[in-house]
Design an enzyme around this catalytic site. Structure first.
Site, PDB file in Angstrom:
ATOM      1  N   ASP A  13       0.856  -1.180   0.000  1.00 23.23           N
ATOM      2  CA  ASP A  13       0.000   0.000   0.000  1.00 23.23           C
ATOM      3  C   ASP A  13       0.900   1.242   0.000  1.00 23.23           C
ATOM      4  O   ASP A  13       2.105   1.160   0.285  1.00 23.23           O
ATOM      5  CB  ASP A  13      -0.886  -0.024   1.243  1.00 23.23           C
ATOM      6  N   ASP A  15      -0.419   5.202   0.811  1.00 19.89           N
ATOM      7  CA  ASP A  15      -0.790   6.194   1.820  1.00 19.89           C
ATOM      8  C   ASP A  15      -0.865   5.552   3.201  1.00 19.89           C
ATOM      9  O   ASP A  15      -1.638   4.622   3.430  1.00 19.89           O
ATOM     10  CB  ASP A  15      -2.135   6.839   1.480  1.00 19.89           C
ATOM     11  N   ASP A 209      -1.424  -0.481   6.050  1.00 24.54           N
ATOM     12  CA  ASP A 209      -1.674   0.124   7.360  1.00 24.54           C
ATOM     13  C   ASP A 209      -3.125   0.024   7.776  1.00 24.54           C
ATOM     14  O   ASP A 209      -3.457   0.296   8.927  1.00 24.54           O
ATOM     15  CB  ASP A 209      -1.281   1.610   7.337  1.00 24.54           C
TER      16      ASP A 209
END
Length: 328
Positions: A13, A15, A209
């Site tokens: 990922d 961001d 995250d």
């Protein structure tokens, strides 16, 4: 033995995992540069073209990154739409100029109004989206257009905090039309399958995250998942995570790719112990200097085995209380 020796690629990922608001997250560049594994950046952010994303990654120090290392949810949405509607169909794109270009490259005719009778609406994140664009999308859908979303992230982590994500914009259109879109991005598994296939990877590790997108998507694809505590989902989110959103590994940062895999999995460590008292998770013990994440992994071993959801977490020792002060 370390985590990176157990896998043949990383599906990452962006961001909240690699950068935040364009700034590299601590340890990311050194960890990825030294990993020696093929990488694919699998992002739900559909506002930028793959080459733009690759250029930003080069700027923060990931020098070997090219557009071929990037898969955006806009690309995935175009592929999904191509499976549902014929080439040459008119589509209304609620998103960035790069999304419009991708739709054109996919063989669609991009139109600017519901009056052009598009057969589909493609909806991706664009900071410039406003009432007029949302209304054109709603008018198109109410007239019968199929609805595709690049992703359904409610928030977008940036340097100042959590900004409005594409899912929150989609919610406005859903509220106005009663039609829920097909979503091409995470937590669906399609982007993970495509990323692994592109890298010819048989044992990828999905890294992110956010439990409800990155981890859920990797799990849905049948992959091991590695959550970093640098973005949206935190300690308490993990304690309350449903089975579909529970990661294989819990890491404080990307540097933990070099840690022993067993140390990153739920289980008693740091001298902590945990038990369930009704709907309360009680953490006790703890060696001097034991870390908050050691308390977390100890807690998860018990919380995830419980038959009822945990609603409260309580410390029953001084070291545990200190650890919980750092939880969020």
């Amino acid at each position: 033995m370390s985590v990176i020796t157990e896998y043949d690629s990383l599906l990452l990922d962006l961001d909240g995992t690699v950068y935040e608001g364009g700034r590299a997250i601590e340890h990311v560049v050194s960890a990825l540069s030294g990993a020696g594994l093929p990488v694919m950046y699998v992002t739900n952010n559909a506002s930028r073209a793959p080459e733009v994303v690759a250029a930003q990654l080069r700027e923060i120090g990931l020098a070997d990154t090219t557009a071929d290392n990037v898969m955006t949810s806009a690309q995935a949405a175009c592929k999904m739409a191509a499976e549902k509607i014929p080439a040459g169909s008119k589509v209304y794109v609620l998103g960035s100029e790069s999304f419009r270009e991708l739709a054109t490259e996919a063989g669609f005719v991009v139109v600017d109004s519901a009056d052009d009778k598009p057969v589909a609406v493609l909806h991706g994140h664009n900071p410039e989206t406003g009432w007029a664009q949302l209304s054109e999308a709603a008018l198109s859908i109410n007239a019968g257009a199929q609805y595709f979303a690049s992703n359904l992230d409610s928030t977008l982590p940036m340097e100042r905090g959590r900004h409005i994500g594409n899912g929150s914009m989609v919610a406005a259109v859903v509220n106005a039309t009663g039609v829920k879109p097909l979503s091409a991005g995470k937590p669906g598994p399609a982007m993970f399958y495509a990323g692994a296939k592109t890298l010819n990877s048989s044992k990828p590790l999905a890294v992110g995250d956010r439990l409800d997108t990155d981890i859920a998507g990797g799990n849905a694809a049948g992959m091991d998942t590695f959550q970093v505590l640098t973005g949206v989902s935190g300690y308490y989110d993990l304690v309350r995570a449903i089975p579909e959103q529970r990661p294989t590994y819990i890491a404080t940062s990307m540097q933990d790719l070099y840690s022993d895999p067993g140390e990153l999995k739920p289980g008693a460590q740091g001298g902590f112990s945990a038990l369930i008292d009704g709907d309360t998770l009680v953490i006790s013990g703890g060696d001097a200097g034991a870390t908050p994440v050691a308390a977390l992994r100890t807690a998860l071993d018990v919380a995830w085995a419980a038959t009822e959801p945990v609603t409260e977490v309580r410390a029953d020792s001084e070291v545990a209380a200190t650890a919980l002060q750092s939880w969020w």
